[in-house]
Design an enzyme around this catalytic site. Structure first.
Site, short mmCIF file in Angstrom:
data_model
loop_
_atom_site.label_atom_id
_atom_site.label_comp_id
_atom_site.label_asym_id
_atom_site.label_seq_id
_atom_site.Cartn_x
_atom_site.Cartn_y
_atom_site.Cartn_z
CB CYS A 2 -0.94 0.10 1.19
SG CYS A 2 -2.04 -1.29 1.36
NE ARG A 27 4.52 1.70 -0.34
CZ ARG A 27 5.58 1.40 0.37
NH1 ARG A 27 6.77 1.55 -0.16
NH2 ARG A 27 5.48 0.93 1.59
CD1 TRP A 86 -0.66 -6.39 -3.24
CD2 TRP A 86 -0.43 -6.80 -1.07
NE1 TRP A 86 -0.33 -7.70 -3.10
CE2 TRP A 86 -0.19 -7.99 -1.78
CE3 TRP A 86 -0.34 -6.83 0.32
CZ2 TRP A 86 0.14 -9.20 -1.16
CZ3 TRP A 86 -0.02 -8.02 0.94
CH2 TRP A 86 0.22 -9.19 0.20
CG ASN A 110 2.09 0.83 4.09
OD1 ASN A 110 3.25 1.19 4.06
ND2 ASN A 110 1.74 -0.39 3.82
N GLY A 111 0.10 -0.98 6.26
CA GLY A 111 0.58 -1.89 7.30
C GLY A 111 -0.53 -2.84 7.69
CD GLU A 478 14.90 -14.11 -10.01
OE1 GLU A 478 14.54 -14.62 -8.95
OE2 GLU A 478 14.47 -13.00 -10.39
CE LYS A 482 11.46 -12.16 -11.67
NZ LYS A 482 12.29 -11.53 -10.73
CD GLU A 485 7.71 -11.90 -10.07
OE1 GLU A 485 7.20 -11.17 -9.23
OE2 GLU A 485 8.94 -12.02 -10.21
CG HIS A 501 15.57 -37.94 -5.84
ND1 HIS A 501 15.85 -39.26 -5.52
CD2 HIS A 501 16.75 -37.40 -6.23
CE1 HIS A 501 17.14 -39.49 -5.69
NE2 HIS A 501 17.71 -38.38 -6.13
CE LYS A 600 10.73 -3.11 -8.20
NZ LYS A 600 10.93 -4.51 -8.62
C1 F6R Z 1 10.16 -10.97 -7.69
C2 F6R Z 1 10.32 -9.92 -6.72
C3 F6R Z 1 10.13 -10.25 -5.28
C4 F6R Z 1 11.13 -9.47 -4.43
C5 F6R Z 1 10.85 -9.70 -2.94
C6 F6R Z 1 11.86 -8.99 -2.07
O1 F6R Z 1 10.35 -10.48 -8.97
O2 F6R Z 1 10.58 -8.80 -7.05
O3 F6R Z 1 10.26 -11.61 -5.05
O4 F6R Z 1 12.42 -9.87 -4.74
O5 F6R Z 1 9.58 -9.23 -2.63
O6 F6R Z 1 11.86 -7.62 -2.29
P1 F6R Z 1 13.07 -6.72 -1.82
O7 F6R Z 1 14.24 -7.11 -2.64
O8 F6R Z 1 12.63 -5.32 -2.06
O9 F6R Z 1 13.30 -7.03 -0.37
#
Ligand code: F6R
Length: 605
Positions: A2, A27, A86, A110-111, A478, A482, A485, A501, A600
């Site tokens: 948020c 956010r 969010w 926010n929180g 990774e 990607k 998500e 396994h 994010k």
């Molecule tokens: C995936 C992604 C998330 C962040 C995770 C940690 O693409 O961006 O998995 O890596 O939420 O975020 P930070 O790095 O800001 O602590």
């Protein structure tokens, strides 16, 4: 998660709030809303979806003309608060959108208010009605109950009742020229510009309007009134110095790309180069090398993509410096009473520096005696505040919710650290291997559009698997994250040797499997897994720096990347995987910059 904003000044508030919210959309974007104070009344406009939807709704209201009081407020009010959500408690809907109004108060939050159920129960017993399912609405009710006529004191009394994390902004009919704000474990800044006073969750919201920015710490309050800002903590009024930051250069721009994710991938070479440059300077002018000499254990805490960079660091540090490295998902570490031995260096890796779980894990490691290093992409953040030392990666601002260039930048920083640890331990450390990485990543990007041709197969898949060994396993993790998500395809990243396994049972005719092979010593071993997949009808896309494997009959498609120091190869091999996720998301009609249900910056548990 948020984003919250507040503004009071000489300009109409609605456009200022909307601009701030747009810059905080990373956010969360489940719903958005603003509340305005105008001629002795409070007005709220809320909308499900992104800030753009709210903006359209406000434009329609304004077109309704001055006959509608809310239209008049939207056009004329000089004071308001806003929120982009969010969803945590309550579905994304206009009812659950902030701001929440009750009595003379409007709030944005926010929180998470962890004791909201008990607080709400007591309000219900008083006969008060709630209009949302959120935890946040209770704050507006408590403000009304604690109303002593003074906005700041009313907020202080209310905040004392709240448990959990919160950044709150309040406006009230009691103080038509004031906004009160407070912070506990959720980020909050206030700012001053030529045209008014501002509050926001993060710096980009104020980048083009505020000249000075003041971050709040946990337990602090601020009162923005008229032309002044006053700060308070539990001892009373306090002094605060503005951050020494350049605020104007940070505005988002697609620069001709269709999406931020694709643009940010194109910035990977610069992100790597700038990270290496910054970190070299940080090391040269600090006491940190002495810390490395004493370090006997490493604990890395992080979430998501940053956690994957921690895994890559483990392979590099253990191979080069022969120091044991434990990499823990921060949300697990914080509740598992971790063992922190003497001479432990704890590294918290976080693009934003605001991830709640990473912050809590980092704090815990520090309390247990570790020296705390923060690796973040933010010049200022909650994490940098608590860290003993901070390495800033040079990725620049990242807007796409899916991390791309910030991951490559984290890897560059952590590889530099691995080499520095090796040097501190008297082992061989060839730093020149890092200097080639910007140019090599440029080479990968020059071919990247080829990945587009694979997207239709992946977009039509039921599920996708990514396999690799050693450092390639980190790239597999990774690549899988990607893809899931932003394309919403079920996907798993697996150590190639582990496939047989259990997970191999899921591979059937036509299942796409991405294999990553960049390390000679593991190549034949990973090929064994490729053969097992092929034998079950799986379709293998190989990402490799070893051209001879691309020609194998079990490999249906391949993408060649240049060779580099093998331990560092995820920094290159992840680029085609990021591209695969991007083009698959487009093929499936998804917005790669704003995947559903995600945000994010994850500032809640
Ligand atoms: C995936 C992604 C998330 C962040 C995770 C940690 O693409 O961006 O998995 O890596 O939420 O975020 P930070 O790095 O800001 O602590």
């Amino acid at each position: 998660m948020c984003g919250i904003v507040g503004y009071l000044g000489t300009k109409p508030a609605a456009p200022v709030l909307l601009q701030g919210l747009k810059r905080l959309e990373y956010r969360g974007y489940d719903s958005a809303g603003i509340a305005l104070l105008h001629r002795g009344a409070l007005y709220a406009v809320k909308q499900k979806g992104k800030v753009g939807e709210l903006e359209r709704k406000i434009e329609e209201i304004e077109k309704g003309g001055a006959t509608k009081r809310v239209g008049c407020a939207a056009a004329e009010s000089r004071i308001g608060i806003g929120h982009t959500r969010w969803a945590t408690h309550g579905a994304p809907s206009p009812q659950n959108a902030h701001p929440h109004l009750f009595g003379k108060f409007a709030i944005v939050h926010n929180g998470i208010i962890e004791n909201f159920a008990a607080l709400k129960e007591s309000c219900l017993l008083r006969g008060e009605k709630f209009s949302s399912e959120t935890d946040s609405e209770v704050i507006a009710h408590l403000l009304a109950q604690n109303d002593c006529g003074d906005l700041l004191q009313t907020l202080q009394k209310t905040a004392a009742l709240l448990e959990g994390s919160f950044a709150i902004a309040v406006i009230s009919l009691n103080a038509p020229d004031a906004i009160a704000v407070c912070r506990n474990k959720s980020p909050l800044i206030v700012g001053r510009g030529k045209e008014g006073l501002y509050a926001a969750s993060d710096i980009p919201a104020l980048a083009s309007s505020a000249d000075e920015i003041f971050p709040l710490s946990d337990g602090e309050f601020a009162l923005l009134q008229g032309e002044t800002i006053k700060f308070f903590d539990k001892t009373g009024e306090i002094d605060k110095k503005p951050l020494a930051l350049s605020l104007r250069a940070d505005l988002p721009n697609l620069c001709g790309f269709s999406h931020y994710m694709r643009k940010e991938m194109s910035e990977i070479p610069a992100a790597i180069a700038s990270s290496l440059q910054k970190i070299e300077v940080d090391f040269r002018f600090s006491h940190f090398c002495e810390v490395l000499c004493q370090t006997e254990y490493l604990q890395i805490v992080a979430c998501g993509t940053a956690y994957h960079s921690g895994i890559a660091a483990k392979y590099a540090v253990e191979a080069l410096a022969r120091i044991p490295v434990e990499v823990r998902v921060a949300s697990e570490y914080r509740y598992c009473d971790p063992i922190v031995k003497k001479n432990t260096l704890a590294i918290a890796v976080s693009q934003s520096g605001e991830t709640a779980d990473t912050l809590a894990a980092a704090q815990l490691a520090k309390e247990k005696g570790a020296y705390l290093l923060a690796v973040t992409n933010a010049p200022y953040s909650s994490l940098t505040e608590i860290a003993d030392f901070h390495l800033e990666t040079g990725a620049g601002r990242e807007i796409g919710v899916a991390a791309t260039k910030s991951f490559n930048a984290q890897l560059a920083a952590l590889y530099f650290l691995a080499l520095s640890l090796a040097k501190a331990k008297g082992k061989a450390a060839d730093f020149s291997a890092l200097q080639t990485l910007p140019a090599l990543s440029e080479e990968v990007l020059s071919d990247i559009e080829k990945i587009k041709q694979f997207a239709p197969v992946f977009a039509a898949a039921k599920s996708v698997y990514f396999i690799g060994r050693g450092a390639d396993y980190c790239a597999a993790l990774e690549g899988s994250l990607k893809l899931k998500e932003i394309s919403y395809l079920p996907s798993e990243g697996y150590p190639a040797g582990e496939l047989k396994h259990g997970t191999l049972a899921l591979v059937e005719k036509g299942t796409p499997v991405v294999a990553i092979i960049t390390q000679k010593k593991f190549a034949e071993k990973t090929m064994n897994a490729v053969c097992e997949v092929y034998a079950r009808g799986g379709r293998v896309l190989l990402i490799t720096s070893l051209a001879e494997y691309a020609a194998r009959k079990e490999v249906e498609q391949s993408f060649l990347i240049p060779r580099c120091e093998e331990l560092f190869s995820p920094i290159l091999s992840v680029i085609p995987l990021q591209a695969l996720a991007y083009y698959t998301a487009l093929e499936r009609g998804n917005d790669p910059d704003k995947p559903r249900n995600l945000a994010k910056s994850v500032t809640v548990e």
